[in-house]
Scaffold this active site. Sequence first.
Site, PDB file in Angstrom:
ATOM      1  N   HIS A 329      10.460  60.730   2.921  1.00 18.62           N
ATOM      2  CA  HIS A 329       9.362  61.135   2.055  1.00 18.62           C
ATOM      3  C   HIS A 329       9.406  60.446   0.698  1.00 18.62           C
ATOM      4  CE1 HIS A 329       8.874  64.442   4.974  1.00 18.62           C
ATOM      5  NE2 HIS A 329       7.650  64.535   4.497  1.00 18.62           N
ATOM      6  N   GLY A 330      10.573  60.116   0.210  1.00 21.86           N
ATOM      7  CA  GLY A 330      10.632  59.489  -1.101  1.00 21.86           C
ATOM      8  C   GLY A 330      12.018  58.995  -1.441  1.00 21.86           C
TER       9      GLY A 330
END
Length: 469
Positions: A329-330
Amino acid sequence: MLFNTIPFLILLIVTFAVYYIPVLKKWQLVMLVAASFTFYAYSYPAFLALLFLSAFINSFASYRVYFGKPDHRKLYAAAGVIANLSILIFFKYSPFISKMMFDPKGDFGSFLLSIPLPIGISFFTFHGISLLVDVYQKRDLEIYSEVMQKSFWQHSLKTSLYIAFFPQLVAGPITKSYAFMPQIKTKYFKDINWESAFKNLVLGYFMKMVIADNIKDQTFWISFPYFQAYSTATLLALVYGYSMQIFSDFAGYSMIAMGLAELFGYHLPVNFKFPYISRTFSEFWTRWHISLSSWLREYLYFPLGGNRKGNLRTYLNLMIVMFLGGLWHGAAWSYAVWGSFHGLALAAERFLGVYIKPRETALVKGLQMLSVFVFVTFAWLLFKLPNFDDAMLYMKAVFHNTHTGKTDITIIFYILLYSIPVVLFHFFHLAENSIEKKLGNLKPVFYAVLVFFIIVNSGRSGSFIYFQF
């Protein structure tokens, strides 16, 4: 290019109008590929070369995996997967690596920090990996004898559409190649499922433009340092509001993507199934971002051994998968912590489930749902505040601002108001009466009301939350 902008509407209308012209039907695949690359290049023209590169790598590698010599197939599959991961790591994680391993002020450290993040890179690289693994493992299946063509040009076009199909390009749903590729064939106007497409588009735009975009104006105050000025009641309302916002934003995008795909004769997988009524964390991950959780399960959890190698190995596999899912996700430790929290929750409930057999009463079910929802909701803080220190300060303020700080009734009111449709959306399903059944003959009126609110009560247009991933 956002789905809720005039340029996208023009692109959609032009592509749709030309797509179904009978004399041009043999060019449908080319049209969709061209529209998809145009869609991507509109806002990020510099990254178009990267999308071309990804399409070429996966076209060439999958072609060689299928038609190449038996001794070379594994090599091409492995090389293709490594190439996909290398692209993802370089563009998404270089700044993260720079902060951990290099002097940010040095030449190499500053270079890594300067590398931009191409939108949707996590999604189209996962598509590439899926294609290579599926062709290698499932090449004997009948569908691949139909999908794979001796013409490298035709195969490249099909691969390019799978990688870059514009409804799902920048935020999913993630489709597996064996589910999408067989759909690539001539489409006919008479076969469009207008009712399904209309419902998905209206619900999707309502959730994004009316719910998510209005709530985002309130959840802005979660940002550091603004949240420090608010009372516990307001802080709790804000984190609840963000939970409603991220669901409406992402589920709305997925519904819009499904509706758009249906206009062109393609079916994308359902990505959300009322996740906030989940009673366990494992159930939550069968309802939230279903396409990602199923991708991780099939291409990571099972190859690691799944639950076939004993309890300890199962717990470890869950932690590894969720940790990597968080990092997907990041590129920040907050996302890794978020994934680890969910991994711990999955492992803990699997361990405790062996010993705890709760009574199936309404109270127990309600408490289970509430517990999962509260955990999930507070974990979303790590998305809104990717700086881990800020997230911890927020939690500290929740506990310490009980009698201090400002209680903003306006913020609380609007969050509660715009979250009502989300609550009702889940309640109808929980009551075993889907919205469709509950409405009966009032369905046309219901959708007309949604369209009315989209026109008169949309919030300020904003990018979809998952575009950053």
